[in-house]
Design a protein around this motif. Structure first.
Motif, short mmCIF file in Angstrom:
data_model
loop_
_atom_site.label_atom_id
_atom_site.label_comp_id
_atom_site.label_asym_id
_atom_site.label_seq_id
_atom_site.Cartn_x
_atom_site.Cartn_y
_atom_site.Cartn_z
N ALA A 164 0.73 -1.40 -0.35
CA ALA A 164 0.15 -0.24 -0.18
C ALA A 164 0.99 1.58 0.64
O ALA A 164 0.44 2.43 -0.54
CB ALA A 164 -0.75 0.38 1.24
N ALA A 165 2.14 1.57 0.68
CA ALA A 165 2.67 2.44 0.60
C ALA A 165 3.56 2.74 -0.15
O ALA A 165 3.31 3.83 -1.42
CB ALA A 165 3.23 1.95 2.14
N THR A 166 4.47 1.39 -0.74
CA THR A 166 4.81 2.09 -2.30
C THR A 166 3.69 2.41 -3.15
O THR A 166 4.35 3.27 -4.27
CB THR A 166 5.56 0.51 -2.56
N ALA A 167 2.51 1.79 -3.35
CA ALA A 167 1.73 2.28 -4.88
C ALA A 167 1.75 3.89 -4.54
O ALA A 167 1.61 4.32 -5.35
CB ALA A 167 -0.13 1.77 -4.12
N THR A 168 0.88 4.08 -2.65
CA THR A 168 0.80 5.44 -3.12
C THR A 168 1.80 6.32 -3.39
O THR A 168 1.99 7.42 -3.02
CB THR A 168 0.87 5.55 -1.44
N GLY A 172 2.57 9.24 -5.96
CA GLY A 172 2.30 10.51 -5.54
C GLY A 172 3.26 10.62 -6.79
O GLY A 172 4.12 11.84 -6.68
N ALA A 173 4.55 10.42 -6.99
CA ALA A 173 5.90 10.98 -7.52
C ALA A 173 5.34 10.91 -8.49
O ALA A 173 6.45 11.79 -9.44
CB ALA A 173 6.73 9.22 -7.69
N TYR A 174 4.34 9.79 -9.43
CA TYR A 174 4.12 10.14 -10.47
C TYR A 174 3.89 12.20 -10.90
O TYR A 174 4.32 12.17 -12.05
CB TYR A 174 3.75 8.67 -11.27
N THR A 175 2.77 11.61 -10.50
CA THR A 175 2.04 12.96 -9.97
C THR A 175 3.07 14.47 -9.77
O THR A 175 2.65 15.54 -10.63
CB THR A 175 0.89 13.05 -9.15
N ALA A 176 3.64 14.16 -9.38
CA ALA A 176 4.80 15.09 -8.69
C ALA A 176 5.51 15.81 -9.99
O ALA A 176 5.91 16.79 -10.28
CB ALA A 176 5.48 15.24 -7.53
N VAL A 403 6.95 13.37 -4.12
CA VAL A 403 5.46 12.87 -4.01
C VAL A 403 4.74 14.24 -3.64
O VAL A 403 4.71 14.61 -2.66
CB VAL A 403 6.07 12.19 -2.87
N ARG A 404 3.54 14.13 -4.72
CA ARG A 404 1.79 14.61 -4.10
C ARG A 404 1.38 14.14 -4.29
O ARG A 404 0.95 12.85 -4.69
CB ARG A 404 1.83 16.26 -5.61
N LEU A 405 0.41 14.53 -3.74
CA LEU A 405 -0.91 13.33 -3.35
C LEU A 405 -1.94 14.36 -2.79
O LEU A 405 -2.03 15.03 -1.20
CB LEU A 405 -0.56 12.39 -2.05
#
Length: 421
Positions: A164-168, A172-176, A403-405
């Motif tokens: 779960a943490a890795t996916a999150t 978030g890195a893909y978004t940032a 990371v952006r979430l």
């Protein structure tokens, strides 16, 4: 934050969080003395040291060593946050699995695997009538899970939490690191001259050039800004993250290619003052951007003003609202560029029609997307404060972890509208 405060408050907290993560992901999933336990322990220690070393390493370490430390250190900032949250949520799963395994062990019966009392001699009692000894059932002991079952529970919780943490963090890195969204917003201003109706300002903030973000990112942002076809570009601070022009100047050079009929304007943010604002102001001017340091300019149909960031007050270079806004024609609308949303309090006192800000990153990381509301009048979007409108962009960069979430990066095209047009 002072070094003493960091050592006294932050380091103990980081150590406690790392211990909890080690306990749940290493100790509870491995056997004592195993290679896996030694390797997992070493990995947690190294990641913790990299996390602490990454922020000062941005300026204190030579290139490219700062990136070697920065990438794993900053990514782990987000990693340990979401791994800790996932493990805390996993405590519920852990309790459920432990209860299920204990029930399974208790139901296994005497002499079966998992029964801690298997092989024990039955208790005896003396018959009060005959005087002979006869077997007496002993009270059933609480089931104690064998090592294999405890490892099963620990590994299950760690695996689910880690996934779960890795996916999150990955999302978030893909978004940032991906391209920011281009948002469009129309803002009516009562005093706006009809001549400025439809005037468009491309608003960008918080690029945060650092060891993780360089020249290619700036080039991407410049191309996006030029493609908007805006009448003016406004960069409202935090171009750089704690770096000198000698280190990050080349990464900022594509800003010289910004194209807009009324030019590109720039105001300082808090990170410019952490880095030495004067050097960056000189450099940005050399790239062709107009810097507004407590001053204003007249544009067709309205005034554009800009003030230094509030953090500049610590070095005697803070915002001067009187210099930027005093003595103006009150019949003309004024748009203020100010890095921090909290500066809207002074803007409202001076009758500003619209303030454009950044700084918050929209909170950047959940749950800080909600917690940052405690320190800002607005975290993102359009809001009203008295007679003054405030628009806060989420910015295009990041501070710390890449990371952006829950706070996608954005460039906003603000279109001004006149009710008299």
């Amino acid at each position: 934050m002072s070094s003493a405060l960091f050592v006294a408050l932050v380091l103990p907290l980081l150590a406690a969080v790392h211990y909890y993560v080690w306990r749940r992901t290493v100790r509870d999933t491995t056997t004592p003395g195993s290679w896996w336990r030694r390797g997992g322990t070493a990995l947690i220690v190294v990641l913790g040291l990299l996390l602490v070393a990454a922020p000062p390493g941005e300026r204190g370490l030579p290139v490219p060593l700062n990136a070697v430390v920065g990438w794993p250190g900053f990514v782990w900032m987000a990693g340990i946050l979401y791994l800790t949250l996932a493990l805390l949520a996993g405590e519920v799963l852990r309790l459920f699995l432990l209860r299920a395994e204990r029930r399974r062990a208790a139901n296994a019966g005497p002499g079966r695997p998992g029964d801690s009392a298997a092989g024990a001699e039955p208790a005896t009692r003396t018959d009060s009538v005959s005087g002979t000894d006869s077997p007496e059932p002993a009270p059933a002991p609480a089931a104690v899970l064998p090592l294999s079952r405890r490892l099963f529970v620990g590994r299950t919780v760690a695996l689910v939490s880690g996934a779960a943490a890795t996916a999150t963090v990955g999302y978030g890195a893909y978004t940032a690191l991906g391209p920011p969204r281009i948002k469009h917003l129309t803002v009516p201003l009562a005093r706006l001259d009809p001549a400025a109706h439809g005037f468009r300002i491309a608003l960008i903030s918080d690029i945060h050039l650092n060891v993780l973000v360089g020249r290619s990112r700036t080039r991407q942002l410049v191309d996006l800004l030029n493609d908007t076809g805006a009448d003016l570009v406004a960069l409202v601070g935090d171009l750089v993250e704690d770096a000198d022009v000698a280190d990050q100047g080349r990464a900022a050079e594509p800003l010289a290619d910004l194209r807009a009929p009324h030019g590109a304007f720039y105001v300082t943010g808090n990170h410019e003052f952490y880095s030495g604002a004067d050097q960056w102001v000189r450099f940005v001017r050399g790239l062709g951007l107009r810097t507004l340091r407590n001053e204003r300019v007249a544009l067709p149909g309205f005034d554009l003003a800009g003030v230094d960031d509030a953090s500049g007050a610590d070095v005697g270079e803070g915002p001067d609202y009187e210099a930027a806004l005093g003595g103006r024609d009150r019949d003309r609308a004024v748009v203020l560029l100010a890095h921090q949303p909290v500066q809207v309090e002074e803007a409202a006192r001076y009758g500003v029609d619209l303030q454009l800000s950044g700084h918050t990153h929209g909170g950047q990381l959940w749950p800080f997307t909600h917690l940052s509301r405690l320190a800002n009048p607005s975290v993102a979007g359009l809001s009203r404060h008295g007679d003054t409108l405030l628009y806060v962009t989420r910015g295009t960069g990041f501070w710390g972890p890449p990371v952006r979430l829950g706070a996608d990066p954005d460039i906003t095209v603000v279109e001004l509208a006149s009710p008299r047009a």
